[in-house]
Write a protein that holds these residues in place. Structure first.
Motif, PDB file in Angstrom:
ATOM      1  N   SER A 283      48.538  37.324  42.739  1.00 26.83           N
ATOM      2  CA  SER A 283      49.555  36.538  43.437  1.00 26.83           C
ATOM      3  C   SER A 283      50.102  37.190  44.697  1.00 26.83           C
ATOM      4  O   SER A 283      50.144  36.574  45.767  1.00 26.83           O
ATOM      5  CB  SER A 283      50.699  36.217  42.475  1.00 26.83           C
ATOM      6  N   GLU A 284      50.579  38.425  44.594  1.00 30.34           N
ATOM      7  CA  GLU A 284      51.196  39.053  45.758  1.00 30.34           C
ATOM      8  C   GLU A 284      50.172  39.468  46.810  1.00 30.34           C
ATOM      9  O   GLU A 284      50.542  39.753  47.953  1.00 30.34           O
ATOM     10  CB  GLU A 284      52.027  40.265  45.330  1.00 30.34           C
ATOM     11  N   ASN A 285      48.902  39.485  46.452  1.00 31.59           N
ATOM     12  CA  ASN A 285      47.845  39.683  47.447  1.00 31.59           C
ATOM     13  C   ASN A 285      47.343  38.355  48.003  1.00 31.59           C
ATOM     14  O   ASN A 285      46.390  38.330  48.796  1.00 31.59           O
ATOM     15  CB  ASN A 285      46.677  40.475  46.852  1.00 31.59           C
ATOM     16  N   ASP A 286      47.941  37.246  47.548  1.00 25.22           N
ATOM     17  CA  ASP A 286      47.633  35.908  48.065  1.00 25.22           C
ATOM     18  C   ASP A 286      46.142  35.587  47.991  1.00 25.22           C
ATOM     19  O   ASP A 286      45.533  35.112  48.957  1.00 25.22           O
ATOM     20  CB  ASP A 286      48.128  35.764  49.514  1.00 25.22           C
ATOM     21  N   ARG A 287      45.565  35.830  46.827  1.00 28.15           N
ATOM     22  CA  ARG A 287      44.143  35.567  46.651  1.00 28.15           C
ATOM     23  C   ARG A 287      43.848  35.341  45.171  1.00 28.15           C
ATOM     24  O   ARG A 287      44.693  35.589  44.296  1.00 28.15           O
ATOM     25  CB  ARG A 287      43.310  36.751  47.156  1.00 28.15           C
ATOM     26  N   VAL A 288      42.656  34.884  44.885  1.00 33.66           N
ATOM     27  CA  VAL A 288      42.126  34.795  43.521  1.00 33.66           C
ATOM     28  C   VAL A 288      40.906  35.694  43.465  1.00 33.66           C
ATOM     29  O   VAL A 288      40.063  35.668  44.375  1.00 33.66           O
ATOM     30  CB  VAL A 288      41.757  33.346  43.171  1.00 33.66           C
ATOM     31  N   VAL A 289      40.811  36.508  42.409  1.00 31.30           N
ATOM     32  CA  VAL A 289      39.698  37.453  42.312  1.00 31.30           C
ATOM     33  C   VAL A 289      39.055  37.377  40.934  1.00 31.30           C
ATOM     34  O   VAL A 289      39.683  36.994  39.945  1.00 31.30           O
ATOM     35  CB  VAL A 289      40.154  38.906  42.577  1.00 31.30           C
ATOM     36  N   GLU A 290      37.779  37.738  40.907  1.00 32.59           N
ATOM     37  CA  GLU A 290      37.086  37.957  39.641  1.00 32.59           C
ATOM     38  C   GLU A 290      36.805  39.451  39.526  1.00 32.59           C
ATOM     39  O   GLU A 290      36.266  40.066  40.458  1.00 32.59           O
ATOM     40  CB  GLU A 290      35.787  37.162  39.573  1.00 32.59           C
ATOM     41  N   LEU A 291      37.206  40.018  38.396  1.00 31.91           N
ATOM     42  CA  LEU A 291      37.014  41.439  38.138  1.00 31.91           C
ATOM     43  C   LEU A 291      35.911  41.627  37.114  1.00 31.91           C
ATOM     44  O   LEU A 291      35.843  40.890  36.123  1.00 31.91           O
ATOM     45  CB  LEU A 291      38.304  42.071  37.598  1.00 31.91           C
ATOM     46  N   HIS A 292      35.047  42.601  37.351  1.00 32.03           N
ATOM     47  CA  HIS A 292      34.032  42.986  36.376  1.00 32.03           C
ATOM     48  C   HIS A 292      34.213  44.457  36.027  1.00 32.03           C
ATOM     49  O   HIS A 292      34.565  45.265  36.894  1.00 32.03           O
ATOM     50  CB  HIS A 292      32.623  42.772  36.934  1.00 32.03           C
ATOM     51  N   GLU A 293      33.945  44.781  34.771  1.00 34.53           N
ATOM     52  CA  GLU A 293      34.001  46.176  34.347  1.00 34.53           C
ATOM     53  C   GLU A 293      32.649  46.826  34.599  1.00 34.53           C
ATOM     54  O   GLU A 293      31.611  46.348  34.128  1.00 34.53           O
ATOM     55  CB  GLU A 293      34.363  46.289  32.870  1.00 34.53           C
ATOM     56  N   ARG A 294      32.678  47.911  35.351  1.00 36.66           N
ATOM     57  CA  ARG A 294      31.456  48.630  35.675  1.00 36.66           C
ATOM     58  C   ARG A 294      31.695  50.117  35.474  1.00 36.66           C
ATOM     59  O   ARG A 294      32.568  50.700  36.112  1.00 36.66           O
ATOM     60  CB  ARG A 294      31.027  48.359  37.122  1.00 36.66           C
ATOM     61  N   ASN A 295      30.932  50.681  34.568  1.00 36.22           N
ATOM     62  CA  ASN A 295      31.025  52.126  34.295  1.00 36.22           C
ATOM     63  C   ASN A 295      32.444  52.552  33.954  1.00 36.22           C
ATOM     64  O   ASN A 295      32.944  53.582  34.417  1.00 36.22           O
ATOM     65  CB  ASN A 295      30.507  52.928  35.494  1.00 36.22           C
ATOM     66  N   GLY A 296      33.115  51.713  33.165  1.00 37.69           N
ATOM     67  CA  GLY A 296      34.430  52.081  32.674  1.00 37.69           C
ATOM     68  C   GLY A 296      35.590  51.737  33.582  1.00 37.69           C
ATOM     69  O   GLY A 296      36.745  51.982  33.224  1.00 37.69           O
ATOM     70  N   SER A 297      35.326  51.170  34.760  1.00 30.63           N
ATOM     71  CA  SER A 297      36.418  50.786  35.655  1.00 30.63           C
ATOM     72  C   SER A 297      36.246  49.335  36.079  1.00 30.63           C
ATOM     73  O   SER A 297      35.132  48.798  36.079  1.00 30.63           O
ATOM     74  CB  SER A 297      36.455  51.698  36.888  1.00 30.63           C
TER      75      SER A 297
END
Length: 437
Positions: A283-297
């Motif tokens: 919200s405060e970055n004014d965007r929509v994102v998709e996050l993926h877990e890669r190598n523990g992060s």
């Protein structure tokens, strides 16, 4: 004796005030792209929207036209879900109540309502509890579990809890078990827990807005995973702002659990796509994102920050649809849009003031489904940008809560208006004083 020079200068300032005010408004209105109409997808269902400042729950048809609306007095609505029997479950808060328990009347009450759309929309049932104030004390989210229990967030006491059909509490998790708590969480907007979703078994994903984190909580175990863990102390100020997180116990040298604001910044309504993928309104970055877990992060692999040429302004919900598109609630722009993986807008509708969350029917929010499309990084991945005009941004946010602003009206327009008022006042004084001299 008159002073022509003062009068001329005053008149010039008044003219300049008109130019400063009217010019930017006219140019912005004229150059903003026109919202595209919906495409001709005959399979698109209706869209259900809960609106906070508007105090309404509305269903829109495939063309974006209003079908029905339930509107209450002194009420804010938040998360909405259409149940199998056709009623709508909605998180809410209402002020001006007299049944206040330990609090002095009038107070606010928050919880969930059941809304029957037919034959005329009306509330058929309610479960709620009293809170001292309407601000930052709401139940933002409520969901019915397979057990028949209702699971809710409680922003007032900063907890997640379940109730049985008879209204008794059957389980709760207190955020003070994980975060350093103030003496009385109800007296400050400490964590702003705003979302909880069942993700399989006895596990729930919880959005802790002020910590920039998503937690996976297991019933009977507590926190078993953290998305956007605290790795750098330099992020802490982001979470400490506005009386949020703090080293209340004074035992960590001021350190707090604060996630990286470049990944998530005061997020809302995450959608759990699976063990290694989450869609979230950043919200405060004014965007929509998709996050993926890669190598523990967790990393941002896809994102979108605008629709129809207009930047998002505090989006608070995003749902991945079975067709691969994403339904986005753009709160301060008072709209809900559907975008493709490439960021193209294929559907949009204007809403009431401050829509909080939208559901595409008949799906509602699909959780933990391997068949739900995921992004592979081919879409636009916007970078974050800091607030360059914080005071004007706050003024814009406050104004947008009480009136429906056009999408082209930005915080800097308020600065132009203020400057125009100053020019007009000074010019008026000079004209008046010049006539008296």
């Amino acid at each position: 004796m008159r002073s022509p020079s003062r009068q001329r200068l005053g008149a010039l300032l008044v003219v300049l005030a008109v130019i400063v005010v009217v010019g930017p408004l006219a140019v912005s209105a004229a150059t903003t792209p026109t919202a595209s109409a919906a495409d001709n997808d005959s399979t698109r269902g209706a869209t259900l929207v809960g609106m906070q400042s508007e105090g309404a729950v509305t269903q829109y048809d495939a063309n974006g036209d209003e079908v029905w609306t339930e509107r209450g007095e002194n009420v804010d609505y938040f998360d909405v879900t259409k149940l199998d029997n056709g009623t709508v479950l909605a998180g809410f808060i209402v002020e001006g109540e007299q049944s206040c328990g330990e609090y002095e009347a009038p107070c606010s009450r928050t919880g969930y309502r059941l809304i029957e759309p037919q034959p005329e929309p009306h509330v058929v049932n309610e479960w709620s509890f009293p809170v001292a104030t309407k601000l930052n004390s709401e139940v933002h989210d409520a969901n019915i579990l397979s057990s028949g229990e209702v699971i809710m967030t409680d922003m007032d006491a900063e907890r997640v809890f379940t109730i049985a059909p008879n209204g008794t509490t059957t389980w709760q998790w207190n955020a003070s078990n994980f975060y350093d708590a103030p003496p009385d969480p109800t007296q400050t907007d400490w964590l702003h827990i705003n979302d909880v979703d069942p993700i399989g078994g006895d596990r729930y994903m919880v959005s802790v807005r002020n910590a920039n984190q998503l937690l996976v909580i297991e019933r009977g175990e507590g926190v078993v995973d953290v998305i956007n863990e605290d790795t750098e102390r330099g992020n802490d100020q982001n979470c400490k702002a506005n009386n949020g997180l703090a080293d209340y116990s004074n035992d960590s040298g001021g350190d707090v659990r604060c996630g990286d604001p470049e990944i998530l910044n005061h997020q809302h309504n995450p959608q759990y796509l699976g063990p290694d993928a989450i869609l979230v309104a950043d919200s405060e970055n004014d965007r929509v994102v998709e996050l993926h877990e890669r190598n523990g992060s967790w990393e941002v692999v896809w994102g979108v920050d605008s629709s129809n040429g207009v930047r998002f302004d505090w989006p608070r919900d995003a749902d991945r649809l079975p067709n691969g598109n994403t339904l986005i609630t753009d709160s301060r722009n008072n709209r809900v849009v559907e975008v493709t993986p490439e960021g193209e807008t294929v559907w949009n509708t204007d809403t009431g003031i401050w829509p909080y969350e939208a559901e595409r029917l008949p799906y509602n929010e699909i959780l933990n489904d391997d068949q739900l499309p995921r992004m592979n990084g081919t879409g636009d991945t916007p970078t974050t940008s800091g607030e360059t005009l914080p005071l004007l941004g706050q003024a814009h946010a406050g104004l947008s809560y009480v009136v429906s602003l056009p999408v082209w009206f930005q915080p800097w327009h308020i600065g132009a208006l203020a400057l125009g008022v100053i020019f007009a006042l000074v010019g008026g004084v000079l004209v008046w004083s010049g006539r008296r001299r």
